[in-house]
Design a protein around this motif. Structure first.
Motif, PDB file in Angstrom:
ATOM      1  N   THR A 163      67.620  33.830  46.782  1.00 55.23           N
ATOM      2  CA  THR A 163      68.256  33.739  45.475  1.00 55.23           C
ATOM      3  C   THR A 163      67.296  33.200  44.431  1.00 55.23           C
ATOM      4  OG1 THR A 163      70.400  33.384  46.523  1.00 55.23           O
ATOM      5  CG2 THR A 163      70.202  32.748  44.208  1.00 55.23           C
ATOM      6  N   ILE A 164      66.550  32.168  44.785  1.00 55.39           N
ATOM      7  CA  ILE A 164      65.583  31.579  43.854  1.00 55.39           C
ATOM      8  C   ILE A 164      64.510  32.591  43.484  1.00 55.39           C
ATOM      9  CG2 ILE A 164      63.730  29.862  43.698  1.00 55.39           C
ATOM     10  CD1 ILE A 164      65.605  28.004  45.361  1.00 55.39           C
ATOM     11  N   ALA A 165      64.011  33.333  44.470  1.00 54.97           N
ATOM     12  CA  ALA A 165      62.971  34.319  44.206  1.00 54.97           C
ATOM     13  C   ALA A 165      63.478  35.429  43.295  1.00 54.97           C
ATOM     14  CB  ALA A 165      62.447  34.900  45.513  1.00 54.97           C
ATOM     15  N   LYS A 166      64.694  35.920  43.547  1.00 52.45           N
ATOM     16  CA  LYS A 166      65.245  36.976  42.703  1.00 52.45           C
ATOM     17  C   LYS A 166      65.522  36.461  41.290  1.00 52.45           C
ATOM     18  CE  LYS A 166      65.460  40.678  45.319  1.00 52.45           C
ATOM     19  NZ  LYS A 166      64.599  41.843  45.001  1.00 52.45           N
ATOM     20  N   ALA A 167      65.966  35.216  41.170  1.00 49.39           N
ATOM     21  CA  ALA A 167      66.187  34.644  39.843  1.00 49.39           C
ATOM     22  C   ALA A 167      64.876  34.543  39.069  1.00 49.39           C
ATOM     23  CB  ALA A 167      66.846  33.267  39.967  1.00 49.39           C
ATOM     24  N   ALA A 168      63.809  34.167  39.755  1.00 49.45           N
ATOM     25  CA  ALA A 168      62.504  34.100  39.108  1.00 49.45           C
ATOM     26  C   ALA A 168      62.046  35.487  38.666  1.00 49.45           C
ATOM     27  CB  ALA A 168      61.481  33.488  40.064  1.00 49.45           C
ATOM     28  N   THR A 169      62.302  36.483  39.495  1.00 51.51           N
ATOM     29  CA  THR A 169      61.950  37.853  39.142  1.00 51.51           C
ATOM     30  C   THR A 169      62.686  38.290  37.878  1.00 51.51           C
ATOM     31  OG1 THR A 169      61.552  38.434  41.446  1.00 51.51           O
ATOM     32  CG2 THR A 169      61.987  40.245  39.944  1.00 51.51           C
ATOM     33  N   GLU A 170      63.970  37.979  37.804  1.00 52.54           N
ATOM     34  CA  GLU A 170      64.738  38.357  36.627  1.00 52.54           C
ATOM     35  C   GLU A 170      64.230  37.655  35.373  1.00 52.54           C
ATOM     36  OE1 GLU A 170      68.939  38.163  37.031  1.00 52.54           O
ATOM     37  OE2 GLU A 170      68.996  39.387  38.853  1.00 52.54           O
ATOM     38  N   ALA A 171      63.850  36.396  35.493  1.00 51.07           N
ATOM     39  CA  ALA A 171      63.313  35.678  34.337  1.00 51.07           C
ATOM     40  C   ALA A 171      62.024  36.323  33.847  1.00 51.07           C
ATOM     41  CB  ALA A 171      63.071  34.212  34.709  1.00 51.07           C
ATOM     42  N   ALA A 172      61.162  36.699  34.800  1.00 53.43           N
ATOM     43  CA  ALA A 172      59.911  37.356  34.426  1.00 53.43           C
ATOM     44  C   ALA A 172      60.182  38.708  33.777  1.00 53.43           C
ATOM     45  CB  ALA A 172      59.034  37.523  35.655  1.00 53.43           C
ATOM     46  N   ALA A 173      61.147  39.442  34.326  1.00 48.67           N
ATOM     47  CA  ALA A 173      61.478  40.753  33.767  1.00 48.67           C
ATOM     48  C   ALA A 173      61.960  40.630  32.328  1.00 48.67           C
ATOM     49  CB  ALA A 173      62.535  41.435  34.628  1.00 48.67           C
ATOM     50  N   MET A 174      62.776  39.640  32.051  1.00 45.00           N
ATOM     51  CA  MET A 174      63.271  39.468  30.689  1.00 45.00           C
ATOM     52  C   MET A 174      62.142  39.087  29.727  1.00 45.00           C
ATOM     53  SD  MET A 174      66.308  40.395  30.445  1.00 45.00           S
ATOM     54  CE  MET A 174      67.861  40.623  31.297  1.00 45.00           C
ATOM     55  N   SER A 175      61.195  38.290  30.207  1.00 48.34           N
ATOM     56  CA  SER A 175      60.029  37.986  29.371  1.00 48.34           C
ATOM     57  C   SER A 175      59.241  39.247  29.071  1.00 48.34           C
ATOM     58  CB  SER A 175      59.139  36.958  30.065  1.00 48.34           C
ATOM     59  OG  SER A 175      59.765  35.696  30.131  1.00 48.34           O
ATOM     60  N   LEU A 176      59.018  40.070  30.098  1.00 54.84           N
ATOM     61  CA  LEU A 176      58.295  41.334  29.902  1.00 54.84           C
ATOM     62  C   LEU A 176      59.033  42.242  28.925  1.00 54.84           C
ATOM     63  CD1 LEU A 176      57.194  42.055  33.570  1.00 54.84           C
ATOM     64  CD2 LEU A 176      55.638  41.855  31.610  1.00 54.84           C
ATOM     65  N   ALA A 177      60.358  42.249  28.999  1.00 51.97           N
ATOM     66  CA  ALA A 177      61.135  43.127  28.122  1.00 51.97           C
ATOM     67  C   ALA A 177      60.825  42.858  26.659  1.00 51.97           C
ATOM     68  CB  ALA A 177      62.631  42.943  28.392  1.00 51.97           C
ATOM     69  N   TYR A 178      60.662  41.591  26.301  1.00 54.16           N
ATOM     70  CA  TYR A 178      60.406  41.249  24.915  1.00 54.16           C
ATOM     71  C   TYR A 178      58.912  41.257  24.585  1.00 54.16           C
ATOM     72  CZ  TYR A 178      65.303  40.195  25.102  1.00 54.16           C
ATOM     73  OH  TYR A 178      66.658  40.313  25.279  1.00 54.16           O
ATOM     74  N   GLU A 179      58.087  40.869  25.544  1.00 55.77           N
ATOM     75  CA  GLU A 179      56.651  40.853  25.293  1.00 55.77           C
ATOM     76  C   GLU A 179      56.066  42.247  25.140  1.00 55.77           C
ATOM     77  OE1 GLU A 179      55.737  36.741  27.848  1.00 55.77           O
ATOM     78  OE2 GLU A 179      54.962  38.675  28.532  1.00 55.77           O
ATOM     79  N   GLU A 180      56.595  43.208  25.885  1.00 53.85           N
ATOM     80  CA  GLU A 180      55.980  44.537  25.921  1.00 53.85           C
ATOM     81  C   GLU A 180      56.745  45.599  25.136  1.00 53.85           C
ATOM     82  OE1 GLU A 180      53.005  44.974  27.150  1.00 53.85           O
ATOM     83  OE2 GLU A 180      52.960  42.844  27.709  1.00 53.85           O
ATOM     84  N   ARG A 181      57.829  45.231  24.504  1.00 53.54           N
ATOM     85  CA  ARG A 181      58.631  46.205  23.769  1.00 53.54           C
ATOM     86  C   ARG A 181      57.825  46.912  22.683  1.00 53.54           C
ATOM     87  NH1 ARG A 181      64.015  43.858  21.216  1.00 53.54           N
ATOM     88  NH2 ARG A 181      62.468  42.420  20.324  1.00 53.54           N
ATOM     89  N   SER A 182      56.986  46.173  21.980  1.00 50.03           N
ATOM     90  CA  SER A 182      56.215  46.770  20.884  1.00 50.03           C
ATOM     91  C   SER A 182      55.178  47.770  21.381  1.00 50.03           C
ATOM     92  CB  SER A 182      55.516  45.672  20.068  1.00 50.03           C
ATOM     93  OG  SER A 182      54.566  44.973  20.866  1.00 50.03           O
ATOM     94  N   HIS A 183      54.926  47.767  22.686  1.00 43.32           N
ATOM     95  CA  HIS A 183      53.971  48.715  23.271  1.00 43.32           C
ATOM     96  C   HIS A 183      54.668  49.933  23.889  1.00 43.32           C
ATOM     97  CE1 HIS A 183      50.700  45.870  22.698  1.00 43.32           C
ATOM     98  NE2 HIS A 183      51.456  44.929  23.238  1.00 43.32           N
ATOM     99  N   GLY A 184      55.949  50.093  23.616  1.00 46.14           N
ATOM    100  CA  GLY A 184      56.671  51.254  24.115  1.00 46.14           C
ATOM    101  C   GLY A 184      57.138  51.128  25.552  1.00 46.14           C
ATOM    102  N   ILE A 185      57.126  49.912  26.085  1.00 42.28           N
ATOM    103  CA  ILE A 185      57.530  49.689  27.477  1.00 42.28           C
ATOM    104  C   ILE A 185      58.963  49.179  27.505  1.00 42.28           C
ATOM    105  CG2 ILE A 185      57.071  48.386  29.585  1.00 42.28           C
ATOM    106  CD1 ILE A 185      54.122  48.284  28.733  1.00 42.28           C
ATOM    107  N   ARG A 186      59.794  49.833  28.334  1.00 42.19           N
ATOM    108  CA  ARG A 186      61.151  49.374  28.574  1.00 42.19           C
ATOM    109  C   ARG A 186      61.182  48.640  29.908  1.00 42.19           C
ATOM    110  NH1 ARG A 186      59.832  53.697  25.139  1.00 42.19           N
ATOM    111  NH2 ARG A 186      61.663  54.402  23.974  1.00 42.19           N
TER     112      ARG A 186
END
Length: 262
Positions: A163-186
């Motif tokens: 559970t902890i590992a998957k929660a960390a993965t989701e947190a990283a994914a949400m950071s990527l969603a906002y960090e990389e949006r301007s580069h055309g990445i969903r």
């Protein structure tokens, strides 16, 4: 082999990690059915990985299998070099590779299991994606899709490391969603509940001693989630119809049956 819709993913090159069996296999097959060329990444089961490729090719899809444990940076680097040299530029990455935890309570869980789970589910995938990001940014559109789990919401007992590992993965994914949006990445997350796979059966067996098939009657719509249910959501997120979706987390659990393991 059923994709989201015929040719919706034509021209795309996808990497699906942990794609030799179960959910990963279904995702690879669905993306290929939609027209994508698929790299079937796997850890060790040569026969299962090549069976995935054979199934795709028999349905007139395109796929290759490459063995590279996601936590092994040397082999991952070699895999990415092979893809770039032989196939071209990836524009779709599905981070699916994973492993279950031991199913113990926190009091009985050895400390190394937490770091082991984080390595497999979070840190290894992030190193892979970090290397790919410069090239993914060059595409008109790229997609990162993380396969998580409903455990991050329901936090079941006997599953803290996972559970902890998957929660960390989701947190990283949400950071990527906002960090990389301007580069055309969903960047999006698909979070299944219990799925009828070998891993799902192992979980049910460890926690109840029973057969996962016995849970069908108490599950929504008369069945536990199947790998194809997850795969169709992934294929949709990679399709043109989902081009304005970013930073989303979609649960695939039929609404969460009462009494389910998770």
């Amino acid at each position: 082999m059923h994709g989201y819709q015929s040719a919706a993913l034509s021209g795309r090159l996808a990497l699906v990690t942990g794609a030799s069996r179960g959910v990963g296999r279904a995702i690879a097959m669905s993306l290929a059915a939609g027209g994508a060329e698929v790299v079937v990444n796997y850890h060790s089961n040569d026969a299962a990985a090549h069976e995935t490729v054979d199934r795709i090719r028999r349905a007139n899809g395109r796929a290759v299998a490459i063995r590279a444990p996601i936590g092994d940076d040397t082999k991952v680097d070699a895999m990415l070099d092979q893809i770039a040299n032989d196939l071209g530029a990836l524009d779709l990455v599905v981070s699916n590779a994973g492993t279950p935890s031991s199913g113990k309570k926190i009091i009985a869980t050895e400390p190394h299991e937490y770091s082991d789970m984080l390595e497999v589910h979070t840190l290894g995938p992030l190193r892979l994606i970090r290397r790919l990001l410069p090239r993914l940014r060059e595409n008109d559109r790229s997609d990162l899709i993380f396969i998580s789990s409903t455990v991050t919401r329901v936090t079941p007992t006997h599953s803290a490391p996972y559970t902890i590992a998957k929660a960390a993965t989701e947190a990283a994914a949400m950071s990527l969603a906002y960090e990389e949006r301007s580069h055309g990445i969903r960047t999006n997350i698909v979070a299944p509940g219990l799925v009828a796979t070998d891993m799902g059966q192992g979980l049910v067996g460890a926690m109840t001693g029973g057969d996962i098939a016995a849970l069908d009657t108490g599950a929504p719509y008369g069945r536990v989630c199947r790998p194809e249910d997850v795969a169709r959501v992934v294929a949709f997120l990679a399709s043109p119809d989902a081009s304005y979706l970013n930073g989303q987390r979609i649960e695939v659990d039929g609404g969460g049956p009462a009494g389910a393991i998770y």
